[in-house]
Design an enzyme around this catalytic site. Structure first.
Site, PDB file in Angstrom:
ATOM      1  N   PRO A   9       0.787  -1.231   0.000  1.00  0.00           N
ATOM      2  CA  PRO A   9       0.000   0.000   0.000  1.00  0.00           C
ATOM      3  C   PRO A   9       0.820   1.283   0.000  1.00  0.00           C
ATOM      4  CG  PRO A   9      -0.115  -1.092   2.127  1.00  0.00           C
ATOM      5  CD  PRO A   9       0.525  -2.059   1.178  1.00  0.00           C
ATOM      6  N   ASN A  10       0.321   2.228  -0.773  1.00  0.00           N
ATOM      7  CA  ASN A  10       0.836   3.601  -0.872  1.00  0.00           C
ATOM      8  C   ASN A  10       2.151   3.720  -1.643  1.00  0.00           C
ATOM      9  OD1 ASN A  10      -1.317   4.875   0.629  1.00  0.00           O
ATOM     10  ND2 ASN A  10      -0.469   3.844   2.430  1.00  0.00           N
ATOM     11  N   ARG A  17       5.214  12.344  -2.784  1.00  0.00           N
ATOM     12  CA  ARG A  17       5.079  12.886  -1.423  1.00  0.00           C
ATOM     13  C   ARG A  17       6.196  12.346  -0.541  1.00  0.00           C
ATOM     14  NH1 ARG A  17      -0.650  11.305  -1.913  1.00  0.00           N
ATOM     15  NH2 ARG A  17      -1.412  12.833  -3.378  1.00  0.00           N
ATOM     16  N   TYR A  22      11.352   8.906   1.363  1.00  0.00           N
ATOM     17  CA  TYR A  22      11.319   7.858   0.339  1.00  0.00           C
ATOM     18  C   TYR A  22      11.998   8.246  -0.975  1.00  0.00           C
ATOM     19  CZ  TYR A  22       7.992   5.780   3.552  1.00  0.00           C
ATOM     20  OH  TYR A  22       7.409   5.246   4.667  1.00  0.00           O
ATOM     21  N   ASN A  73       8.077  -5.837  -1.118  1.00  0.00           N
ATOM     22  CA  ASN A  73       7.988  -4.667  -0.247  1.00  0.00           C
ATOM     23  C   ASN A  73       6.526  -4.583   0.192  1.00  0.00           C
ATOM     24  OD1 ASN A  73       7.971  -2.302   1.153  1.00  0.00           O
ATOM     25  ND2 ASN A  73       9.026  -1.081  -0.411  1.00  0.00           N
ATOM     26  N   ALA A  76       3.257  -0.997   4.676  1.00  0.00           N
ATOM     27  CA  ALA A  76       2.717  -1.002   6.045  1.00  0.00           C
ATOM     28  C   ALA A  76       2.256  -2.388   6.499  1.00  0.00           C
ATOM     29  CB  ALA A  76       1.568  -0.004   6.146  1.00  0.00           C
ATOM     30  N   HIS A  79       4.181  -4.682   9.011  1.00  0.00           N
ATOM     31  CA  HIS A  79       4.125  -4.548  10.473  1.00  0.00           C
ATOM     32  C   HIS A  79       2.814  -5.059  11.062  1.00  0.00           C
ATOM     33  CE1 HIS A  79       7.456  -2.019   9.357  1.00  0.00           C
ATOM     34  NE2 HIS A  79       6.667  -1.191   8.704  1.00  0.00           N
ATOM     35  N   ASP A  86       1.316 -15.867   6.752  1.00  0.00           N
ATOM     36  CA  ASP A  86       0.820 -17.220   6.492  1.00  0.00           C
ATOM     37  C   ASP A  86       0.919 -17.570   5.003  1.00  0.00           C
ATOM     38  OD1 ASP A  86       0.293 -17.490   9.185  1.00  0.00           O
ATOM     39  OD2 ASP A  86      -1.863 -17.147   9.012  1.00  0.00           O
ATOM     40  N   GLU A  97      12.408  -9.988   1.681  1.00  0.00           N
ATOM     41  CA  GLU A  97      11.730  -8.785   2.185  1.00  0.00           C
ATOM     42  C   GLU A  97      12.609  -7.577   1.890  1.00  0.00           C
ATOM     43  OE1 GLU A  97      11.210  -8.860   6.442  1.00  0.00           O
ATOM     44  OE2 GLU A  97      10.369  -6.829   6.483  1.00  0.00           O
ATOM     45  N   HIS A  99      12.842  -3.086   1.842  1.00  0.00           N
ATOM     46  CA  HIS A  99      12.299  -1.772   2.196  1.00  0.00           C
ATOM     47  C   HIS A  99      13.217  -0.690   1.655  1.00  0.00           C
ATOM     48  CE1 HIS A  99       9.368  -3.603   4.793  1.00  0.00           C
ATOM     49  NE2 HIS A  99      10.332  -4.390   5.243  1.00  0.00           N
ATOM     50  N   LEU A 100      12.603   0.398   1.243  1.00  0.00           N
ATOM     51  CA  LEU A 100      13.371   1.568   0.805  1.00  0.00           C
ATOM     52  C   LEU A 100      14.109   2.184   1.991  1.00  0.00           C
ATOM     53  CD1 LEU A 100      10.373   2.924  -1.177  1.00  0.00           C
ATOM     54  CD2 LEU A 100      12.577   2.488  -2.265  1.00  0.00           C
ATOM     55  N   SER A 101      13.373   2.368   3.088  1.00  0.00           N
ATOM     56  CA  SER A 101      13.935   3.031   4.269  1.00  0.00           C
ATOM     57  C   SER A 101      14.477   1.981   5.236  1.00  0.00           C
ATOM     58  CB  SER A 101      12.857   3.872   4.952  1.00  0.00           C
ATOM     59  OG  SER A 101      11.784   3.050   5.389  1.00  0.00           O
ATOM     60  N   ARG A 106      13.643   3.916  12.322  1.00  0.00           N
ATOM     61  CA  ARG A 106      12.454   4.779  12.278  1.00  0.00           C
ATOM     62  C   ARG A 106      11.600   4.580  13.546  1.00  0.00           C
ATOM     63  NH1 ARG A 106       9.603   4.551   6.632  1.00  0.00           N
ATOM     64  NH2 ARG A 106       8.594   6.368   7.574  1.00  0.00           N
ATOM     65  N   ARG A 110       7.691   0.454  13.475  1.00  0.00           N
ATOM     66  CA  ARG A 110       8.214  -0.083  12.200  1.00  0.00           C
ATOM     67  C   ARG A 110       9.359  -1.076  12.431  1.00  0.00           C
ATOM     68  NH1 ARG A 110       5.784   3.256   8.217  1.00  0.00           N
ATOM     69  NH2 ARG A 110       5.490   5.346   9.017  1.00  0.00           N
TER      70      ARG A 110
HETATM   71  O1  CA2 Z   1      10.653   1.726   3.564  1.00  0.00           O
HETATM   72  C1  CA2 Z   1       9.804   1.040   2.987  1.00  0.00           C
HETATM   73  O2  CA2 Z   1       9.959   0.577   1.862  1.00  0.00           O
HETATM   74  C2  CA2 Z   1       8.449   0.818   3.677  1.00  0.00           C
HETATM   75  O3  CA2 Z   1       8.022  -0.509   3.357  1.00  0.00           O
HETATM   76  C3  CA2 Z   1       7.513   1.852   3.098  1.00  0.00           C
HETATM   77  C4  CA2 Z   1       6.136   1.857   3.753  1.00  0.00           C
HETATM   78  C5  CA2 Z   1       6.259   1.911   5.277  1.00  0.00           C
HETATM   79  O4  CA2 Z   1       4.978   1.775   5.864  1.00  0.00           O
HETATM   80  C6  CA2 Z   1       7.169   0.822   5.824  1.00  0.00           C
HETATM   81  O5  CA2 Z   1       7.272   0.973   7.210  1.00  0.00           O
HETATM   82  C7  CA2 Z   1       8.538   0.919   5.189  1.00  0.00           C
HETATM   83  C8  CA2 Z   1       5.332   3.056   3.286  1.00  0.00           C
HETATM   84  C9  CA2 Z   1       5.129   3.115   1.810  1.00  0.00           C
HETATM   85  C10 CA2 Z   1       4.369   4.365   1.500  1.00  0.00           C
HETATM   86  O6  CA2 Z   1       5.154   5.181   0.663  1.00  0.00           O
HETATM   87  C11 CA2 Z   1       4.795   6.471   0.524  1.00  0.00           C
HETATM   88  C12 CA2 Z   1       5.471   7.155  -0.458  1.00  0.00           C
HETATM   89  C13 CA2 Z   1       5.177   8.479  -0.667  1.00  0.00           C
HETATM   90  C14 CA2 Z   1       4.205   9.112   0.100  1.00  0.00           C
HETATM   91  C15 CA2 Z   1       3.530   8.416   1.065  1.00  0.00           C
HETATM   92  C16 CA2 Z   1       3.836   7.087   1.268  1.00  0.00           C
END
Ligand code: CA2
Length: 145
Positions: A9-10, A17, A22, A73, A76, A79, A86, A97, A99-101, A106, A110
């Site tokens: 998601p997102n 944003r 990110y 990836n 959210a 977590h 499963d 797995e 993640h960008l960040s 954080r 997370r």
């Molecule tokens: O660091 C990552 O790749 C995450 O999986 C990104 C998720 C976050 O919930 C994880 O804790 C770490 C969030 C992805 C949403 O990305 C956005 C990008 C631009 C604006 C808003 C959200």
């Protein structure tokens, strides 16, 4: 060899944003980068994004016998989702797995990943490069097993 990239998601908002967290690269930019590297590695790529937890579960279930590895990836859902954990356990494919960040640097909520324990490994904190590292890990796992 085929690798499935799944994005939660997102992640469709990437590059539009919160660039301080990110980066400015869009998910389409990342997909192009991955596809470019995959040509050199002679790997076929399936690259998808959804905001729907059930769809991710369906895609993981449906990947059995069709791909060699999954790079995930879960955003959210990393977590929160026992359902994803499963599905990963059931599919019996190597799942990496990513993640960008750096989720461990954080907010405390997370730091916990519900899926790490059933994935082959975790790559976090390298921005868009996390996807390329995920691809390399998938190729290495598949060619060395
Ligand atoms: O660091 C990552 O790749 C995450 O999986 C990104 C998720 C976050 O919930 C994880 O804790 C770490 C969030 C992805 C949403 O990305 C956005 C990008 C631009 C604006 C808003 C959200």
């Amino acid at each position: 060899m085929k690798v499935l990239f799944l994005n939660g998601p997102n992640l469709n908002l990437l590059g539009t944003r919160q660039p301080e967290i990110y980066g400015k690269t869009t998910l389409l930019d990342i997909e192009r980068m991955v596809r470019q590297r995959a040509v050199d590695l002679k790997v076929e790529i399936d690259f998808r994004q959804t905001n729907d937890e059930g769809e991710l579960v369906d895609w993981i279930q449906g990947s059995k016998g069709t791909v060699n590895a999954i790079v995930l990836n879960a955003a959210a859902y990393t977590h929160t989702s026992v359902a994803l954990r499963d599905a990963i356990t059931a599919v019996e494919l190597p799942v990496i797995e990513i993640h960008l960040s750096n989720i461990h640097a954080r907010e405390p909520f997370r730091h916990r990943s519900l899926i790490s324990g059933v994935c082959r490994g975790q790559i976090a904190g390298f921005g868009a490069q996390s996807y390329l590292l995920g691809l390399l890990a998938a190729v290495n796992l598949t060619t060395s097993s």
